[in-house]
Design a protein around this motif. Structure first.
Motif, PDB file in Angstrom:
ATOM      1  N   ARG A 346       0.571  -1.140   0.118  1.00 13.37           N
ATOM      2  CA  ARG A 346      -0.096   0.034   0.087  1.00 13.37           C
ATOM      3  C   ARG A 346       1.078   1.536  -0.032  1.00 13.37           C
ATOM      4  N   GLY A 347       1.788   1.287  -0.850  1.00  7.53           N
ATOM      5  CA  GLY A 347       2.753   2.448  -1.145  1.00  7.53           C
ATOM      6  C   GLY A 347       3.692   2.427  -0.102  1.00  7.53           C
ATOM      7  N   HIS A 348       4.135   1.634   0.793  1.00  8.07           N
ATOM      8  CA  HIS A 348       5.183   1.519   1.769  1.00  8.07           C
ATOM      9  C   HIS A 348       6.173   0.603   1.371  1.00  8.07           C
ATOM     10  N   LEU A 349       7.270   0.798   1.419  1.00  3.04           N
ATOM     11  CA  LEU A 349       8.495  -0.008   1.526  1.00  3.04           C
ATOM     12  C   LEU A 349       8.616  -0.910   2.550  1.00  3.04           C
ATOM     13  N   CYS A 350       8.726  -2.232   2.598  1.00  2.00           N
ATOM     14  CA  CYS A 350       8.713  -2.980   3.946  1.00  2.00           C
ATOM     15  C   CYS A 350      10.005  -4.028   3.664  1.00  2.00           C
ATOM     16  N   LEU A 351      10.686  -3.950   4.994  1.00  2.00           N
ATOM     17  CA  LEU A 351      12.000  -4.816   5.027  1.00  2.00           C
ATOM     18  C   LEU A 351      11.682  -5.791   6.083  1.00  2.00           C
ATOM     19  N   VAL A 352      12.174  -7.194   5.625  1.00  2.00           N
ATOM     20  CA  VAL A 352      11.881  -8.364   6.524  1.00  2.00           C
ATOM     21  C   VAL A 352      13.021  -8.665   7.165  1.00  2.00           C
ATOM     22  N   PHE A 353      13.235  -8.476   8.656  1.00  2.00           N
ATOM     23  CA  PHE A 353      14.483  -8.971   9.151  1.00  2.00           C
ATOM     24  C   PHE A 353      14.215 -10.130   9.902  1.00  2.00           C
ATOM     25  N   GLU A 354      15.330 -10.820  10.601  1.00  2.00           N
ATOM     26  CA  GLU A 354      15.316 -11.790  11.465  1.00  2.00           C
ATOM     27  C   GLU A 354      14.590 -11.339  12.598  1.00  2.00           C
ATOM     28  N   ASN A 355      14.019 -12.211  13.377  1.00  2.00           N
ATOM     29  CA  ASN A 355      13.219 -11.939  14.950  1.00  2.00           C
ATOM     30  C   ASN A 355      14.266 -11.958  15.958  1.00  2.00           C
ATOM     31  N   LEU A 356      14.398 -10.814  16.667  1.00  2.00           N
ATOM     32  CA  LEU A 356      15.228 -10.911  17.984  1.00  2.00           C
ATOM     33  C   LEU A 356      14.360 -10.605  19.231  1.00  2.00           C
ATOM     34  N   SER A 357      15.138 -10.672  20.374  1.00  2.00           N
ATOM     35  CA  SER A 357      14.292 -10.573  21.584  1.00  2.00           C
ATOM     36  C   SER A 357      13.806  -8.959  21.918  1.00  2.00           C
TER      37      SER A 357
END
Length: 593
Positions: A346-357
């Motif tokens: 929806r018009g936003h750039l999304c960056l997927v990262f590893e999950n941390l605590s």
């Protein structure tokens, strides 16, 4: 409260006079059946009952040992609470573990903690069954590489009794707690200054000094002292930054309006919590619904960039840098967060990262509020941070926003990752701006407008390591002007060459090298300029870290603290050319032992 009971004994009363013999005796009453009632003989008390007097005494202050014991009890309660939360999260599905780290090695001996909760065991470094399986699956070459690392795989986050006593004794004067600091308070101010060019003078003050009258020998002598006039200029408030798009999914500032349970990237991810927002984006935690085998159910962190053209370009730049780092570190041993993939929503750039605590500020708040963390935990974190900086320096990349909030740790709190490279840039892109990096971690060359390089990250790491050990902020300056004053009080005067080369040198120093300190007048409340001449430091870094003579530490602990002070001193050199490099820091006695 203590109650003191005192007993008072009354004197014996005189004996009662004997009854007269001539007085007739009264016959005892009789019942209907002719029998006499038996009268109860009540013995006359010879003495009055003892009286107890209660005196309330003011409670005496508890000794230091009780204070430390209470802190340990509170810390154990926090560990138990966190263990319950972690067990609830584990029931939803395991979080992905980070890749093998060169800074973590399972300890040769593990203490007996079978009676503690599972999360509490992981906090003190006891490997779980899953950890043992992962350790066995690592190649022998990788295990040999990890064994070379000086960083222990097991360390306690909480300080010992001796270290806590040091922090209690050194807590003198006004100090800002690192755990209570909210970096978002300064984010809006710095963003307005960077975008709109607002001056850094407190309360937007402009000073106009009145010209001195021509000296007249015939003038009447007066003892009245001439006062410098200060004119306060009230400037209109900076308007809110309006997004360039009219997408209903964004708020007026361009941040994506998060909806819990929403699916992103065509149903691949489902959002289940919000992690907060920064200057460039907001971050959510999501679960993988569709993907390759083994990925379904995995948790990830998704950074949703603001829908502004400048922010979008900054996001693409961050993706480019992260991809370069990922290629240079395929085994994931340099402690920089891993970018998995990108997409648009929806018009936003999304960056997927590893999950941390959690980030290091939360770690300090939970396990070392106002007293800091164990020196060995600080040593392990320092080693990993300098490994990250060594990789960035190899590619001439400046992170430009290192602080505890941008450093994440795993569930066991043994491995950290440097994250949020939204402000990162190439060292050749040396744009002079006095608001780069969060203020408490901002290097002096940035404030003064001096040409800067990756050494600004070394300064930020030095401030961060001080926070981790003490639980206090090293330079809690209200403005850039105040920041420079605090730096000189600790490190001494800037050299003349650096002042002359700085773009904003004349704003902070006069022709003779005196510092122009902007302060608030206690009577009028107006901001005035006071000239401060600083030649030698007035504060001692060793005093804040090393114990006094009354607290005795072991020789090993004392040497470790001395080497820690030396490392901080080299990280906080005012001249960036004399600041320690990541390569030299990794060879420092504090890191190598």
């Amino acid at each position: 409260m203590f109650i003191l009971r005192l007993r008072r004994i009354s004197p014996r009363p005189p004996p009662a006079p004997s009854p007269r013999s001539d007085r007739p005796r009264t016959p005892p009453p009789t019942r209907r059946d002719g029998h006499e009632y038996k009268q109860e003989q009540q013995a006359t008390p010879q003495t009055e009952p003892d009286r107890e007097i209660e005196l309330e005494l003011p409670p005496s202050p508890p000794p230091v040992e009780e204070t430390l014991a209470a802190r340990r009890a509170r810390r154990q309660a926090i560990l138990a609470k966190y263990a319950a939360i972690s067990s609830a999260n584990v029931s939803q599905g395991p979080s992905p573990s980070p890749g093998p780290s060169s800074a973590v090695e399972p300890p040769p001996e593990t203490p007996d903690v079978s009676n503690l909760p599972s999360q509490a065991q992981s906090l003190i470094g006891t490997p779980s069954r899953a950890d043992s399986v992962r350790a066995d699956s690592i190649a022998p070459e990788a295990r040999r590489t990890a064994s070379v690392s000086p960083t222990p795989g097991s360390f306690s986050l909480a300080k010992g009794d001796g270290e806590e006593q040091v922090q209690v004794q050194n807590a003198v004067g006004e100090q800002v707690s690192a755990a209570d600091y909210d970096p978002s308070l300064d984010r809006r101010e710095d963003e307005q200054k960077r975008v709109w060019g607002v001056k850094d003078d407190p309360n937007d003050v402009e000073m106009e000094e009145e010209e001195d009258d021509v000296e007249d020998m015939f003038a009447i002598a007066t003892s009245e002292k001439r006062v410098k006039k200060v004119k306060r200029v009230v400037k209109p408030a900076v308007p809110a930054i309006v997004t360039a798009t009219l997408d209903s999914a964004s708020d007026p500032e361009g941040y994506y309006q998060i909806i819990l349970g929403e699916q992103l990237d065509g149903g691949r991810y489902q959002v289940f919590s919000s992690l907060g927002k920064g200057m460039f984006a907001n971050v959510v935690r999501a679960r993988v619904l569709q993907g390759e085998s083994g990925e379904v159910g995995k948790e990830v962190a998704i950074k949703i960039v603001r829908s502004q053209e400048s922010m979008y370009k900054a996001g693409l730049k961050e993706v480019q840098i992260l991809n370069k780092i990922r290629q240079a570190d395929p085994e994931d041993k340099k402690h920089i967060v891993r970018l998995e993939r990108t997409f648009e929503h929806r018009g936003h750039l999304c960056l997927v990262f590893e999950n941390l605590s959690m980030n290091l500020r939360e770690v300090v708040k939970r396990f070392g509020k106002d007293v800091g963390l164990n020196i060995r935990a600080v040593r392990a974190y320092a080693h990993q941070l300098f490994l990250a900086l060594s990789l960035l320096r190899k590619f001439s990349i400046m992170h430009a926003d290192i602080k505890p909030d941008n450093i994440l740790v795993n569930e066991q709190k043994t491995v950290l990752k440097l994250c949020d490279l939204g402000s990162a840039s190439d060292a050749s892109e040396n744009d002079i701006t006095p608001y780069l990096v969060s203020r408490f971690y901002r290097a002096p060359e940035i404030i003064m407008g001096h040409p800067y390089d990756p050494a600004i990250d070394i300064w930020s790491v030095g401030c961060t390591l001080y926070e981790l050990y003490t639980g206090k902020i090293l330079f809690p300056g209200r403005t850039n002007n105040h920041m420079l004053l605090l730096m000189m009080e600790l490190k001494g005067r800037f050299n003349s060459k650096m002042i002359k080369r700085a773009k904003f040198g004349e704003q902070y120093f006069d022709e003779l090298g005196a510092f122009l300190s902007v302060e608030q007048d206690r009577v009028t409340g107006m901001d005035v300029v006071r000239k401060v001449h600083i030649t030698q430091p007035t504060r001692d870094l060793r005093q804040r870290i090393l114990p006094s003579g009354s607290v005795k530490l072991k020789d090993e602990e004392s040497k470790l603290l001395m080497s820690f002070v030396d490392l901080l001193d080299k990280c906080l050199a005012l001249d960036p050319s004399k600041r320690i490099t990541p390569k030299d820091a990794l060879l420092h006695p504090f890191i190598r032992g």
